[in-house]
Design a protein around this motif. Sequence first.
Motif, PDB file in Angstrom:
ATOM      1  N   ASP A  65       0.878  -1.170   0.000  1.00 28.25           N
ATOM      2  CA  ASP A  65       0.000   0.000   0.000  1.00 28.25           C
ATOM      3  C   ASP A  65       0.913   1.216   0.000  1.00 28.25           C
ATOM      4  O   ASP A  65       1.580   1.500   0.999  1.00 28.25           O
ATOM      5  CB  ASP A  65      -0.874  -0.028   1.249  1.00 28.25           C
ATOM      6  CG  ASP A  65      -1.814   1.166   1.360  1.00 28.25           C
ATOM      7  OD1 ASP A  65      -1.613   2.150   0.634  1.00 28.25           O
ATOM      8  OD2 ASP A  65      -2.735   1.118   2.195  1.00 28.25           O
ATOM      9  N   VAL A  66       0.970   1.944  -1.104  1.00 29.56           N
ATOM     10  CA  VAL A  66       1.962   3.019  -1.232  1.00 29.56           C
ATOM     11  C   VAL A  66       1.671   4.209  -0.320  1.00 29.56           C
ATOM     12  O   VAL A  66       2.509   5.104  -0.204  1.00 29.56           O
ATOM     13  CB  VAL A  66       2.097   3.495  -2.696  1.00 29.56           C
ATOM     14  CG1 VAL A  66       2.668   2.375  -3.564  1.00 29.56           C
ATOM     15  CG2 VAL A  66       0.772   4.007  -3.246  1.00 29.56           C
ATOM     16  N   SER A  67       0.521   4.238   0.320  1.00 39.37           N
ATOM     17  CA  SER A  67       0.259   5.299   1.286  1.00 39.37           C
ATOM     18  C   SER A  67       0.917   5.027   2.630  1.00 39.37           C
ATOM     19  O   SER A  67       0.914   5.893   3.512  1.00 39.37           O
ATOM     20  CB  SER A  67      -1.254   5.486   1.485  1.00 39.37           C
ATOM     21  OG  SER A  67      -1.816   4.400   2.203  1.00 39.37           O
ATOM     22  N   ARG A  68       1.515   3.843   2.791  1.00 42.63           N
ATOM     23  CA  ARG A  68       2.150   3.449   4.048  1.00 42.63           C
ATOM     24  C   ARG A  68       3.667   3.425   3.871  1.00 42.63           C
ATOM     25  O   ARG A  68       4.188   2.738   2.987  1.00 42.63           O
ATOM     26  CB  ARG A  68       1.651   2.075   4.496  1.00 42.63           C
ATOM     27  CG  ARG A  68       0.159   2.031   4.779  1.00 42.63           C
ATOM     28  CD  ARG A  68      -0.355   0.593   4.850  1.00 42.63           C
ATOM     29  NE  ARG A  68       0.375  -0.183   5.840  1.00 42.63           N
ATOM     30  CZ  ARG A  68       0.022  -0.294   7.125  1.00 42.63           C
ATOM     31  NH1 ARG A  68      -1.070   0.350   7.558  1.00 42.63           N
ATOM     32  NH2 ARG A  68       0.718  -1.025   7.960  1.00 42.63           N
ATOM     33  N   ALA A  69       4.369   4.158   4.722  1.00 36.90           N
ATOM     34  CA  ALA A  69       5.822   4.279   4.596  1.00 36.90           C
ATOM     35  C   ALA A  69       6.505   2.924   4.651  1.00 36.90           C
ATOM     36  O   ALA A  69       7.440   2.648   3.883  1.00 36.90           O
ATOM     37  CB  ALA A  69       6.364   5.193   5.695  1.00 36.90           C
ATOM     38  N   VAL A 117       0.518  12.373  -2.183  1.00 42.32           N
ATOM     39  CA  VAL A 117       1.752  13.161  -2.119  1.00 42.32           C
ATOM     40  C   VAL A 117       2.879  12.372  -1.472  1.00 42.32           C
ATOM     41  O   VAL A 117       3.929  12.148  -2.077  1.00 42.32           O
ATOM     42  CB  VAL A 117       1.529  14.501  -1.381  1.00 42.32           C
ATOM     43  CG1 VAL A 117       2.834  15.300  -1.336  1.00 42.32           C
ATOM     44  CG2 VAL A 117       0.443  15.318  -2.075  1.00 42.32           C
ATOM     45  N   MET A 118       2.675  11.914  -0.242  1.00 45.71           N
ATOM     46  CA  MET A 118       3.753  11.220   0.457  1.00 45.71           C
ATOM     47  C   MET A 118       4.130   9.897  -0.213  1.00 45.71           C
ATOM     48  O   MET A 118       5.280   9.472  -0.137  1.00 45.71           O
ATOM     49  CB  MET A 118       3.386  10.993   1.918  1.00 45.71           C
ATOM     50  CG  MET A 118       3.409  12.259   2.767  1.00 45.71           C
ATOM     51  SD  MET A 118       4.966  13.207   2.624  1.00 45.71           S
ATOM     52  CE  MET A 118       6.178  12.008   3.205  1.00 45.71           C
ATOM     53  N   SER A 119       3.187   9.264  -0.891  1.00 42.70           N
ATOM     54  CA  SER A 119       3.540   8.034  -1.616  1.00 42.70           C
ATOM     55  C   SER A 119       4.613   8.326  -2.659  1.00 42.70           C
ATOM     56  O   SER A 119       5.576   7.564  -2.824  1.00 42.70           O
ATOM     57  CB  SER A 119       2.304   7.431  -2.285  1.00 42.70           C
ATOM     58  OG  SER A 119       1.791   8.288  -3.289  1.00 42.70           O
TER      59      SER A 119
END
Length: 264
Positions: A65-69, A117-119
Motif C-alpha cells: 500500500d503506497v500510502s504506508r511508509a 503526495v507522500m507516496s
Amino acid sequence: MDLGLQGRVAVVAAASEGLGYAAARALAAEGARLAICSRRADAIERAARSIGEATGAEVLAVTADVSRAQDVARLVEAVDRRYGQVDVLVTNAGGPRVGTFFELSDADWQAAFDLLVMSVVRMVRGFVPLMRKTGRGGSILALTSYSLKEPISGLMLSNTMRAALAGLLKTLSQELGGEGIRVNVIVQGRFDTERVRELDRIRAQREGITPEQVVRRYADQIALRRYGHPDELARVIAFLASDAASYVTGAALTIDGGLVKGLL
C-alpha cells in the motif's frame, strides 16, 4: 520504433488493474523487466501472471500500500534485492475520498496527503538511489488527473493534492535533471477504468440520474466524444519512459481526448 527499453527495470505502482496495469503491460511488451505492486496480494499476483504470459517479461509482484511508509520501504527493498537497479518509476495510486469541503474530516485530508503526495515522496526517495546505480539516468512518471488543470466538482481532495504533487514534481525535474533523471507528469482525462466507473456511479446517485447518462454527458464534452482506453495512455507512458523522449522533462502532458478546454 524500438524504444530501447529491452532489459531496463521499470517499477509501476497500483498496477493490478486499470491504468497502472496497462502501463506495466506496455513497458513489458517493450522488453522491460518489471516490479509491480498493489494492496491486494491476489490481484497483483494475478496481474503479474497475466503480463508475464502475454509478454514473456520477468515480473516481480509485491503486495504494498503506497500510502504506508513501511510498505514503500519493503517495495524498494524487494526491487533492490531482485534487480539491484531501476530505470523507470511510474507512480500511481487510487483516488482519495469523494466529497466537498465541509464533508471532509482531518483524517480524510491526512489520508489523501499520504496517498497522493507522500507516496510519491517516499517512492522517489527510495528508488532514485537505484536509478543512480545505472549511470544512465532514468525516468520518473507520475499519473495524476485532469483535475490538475481543471478542478472537478466534488473532488476537493483530488483537486488539492494533485496540485501539490505537480509542484513537487516540477521542482524535482530541476533538482534531478543534471543527473539525467527526467521527471514528468501524466495528466489523464476520463479513461474507462473501475475508478472512473465508480466516480460516475457516485455522481449519478447524487444527481438522480443513471451512470449511462453521466458517461454520455462527459463524452459530449470530449473532443473525441468517448472515454479513453487504458492502452491509449499506456503507449504514451512507454514513450516517455524511453530514451526516445530523452529531452522531455518537467512537462505535464495532458492525455484526455480533448476534454480540458484550457490553452496550457
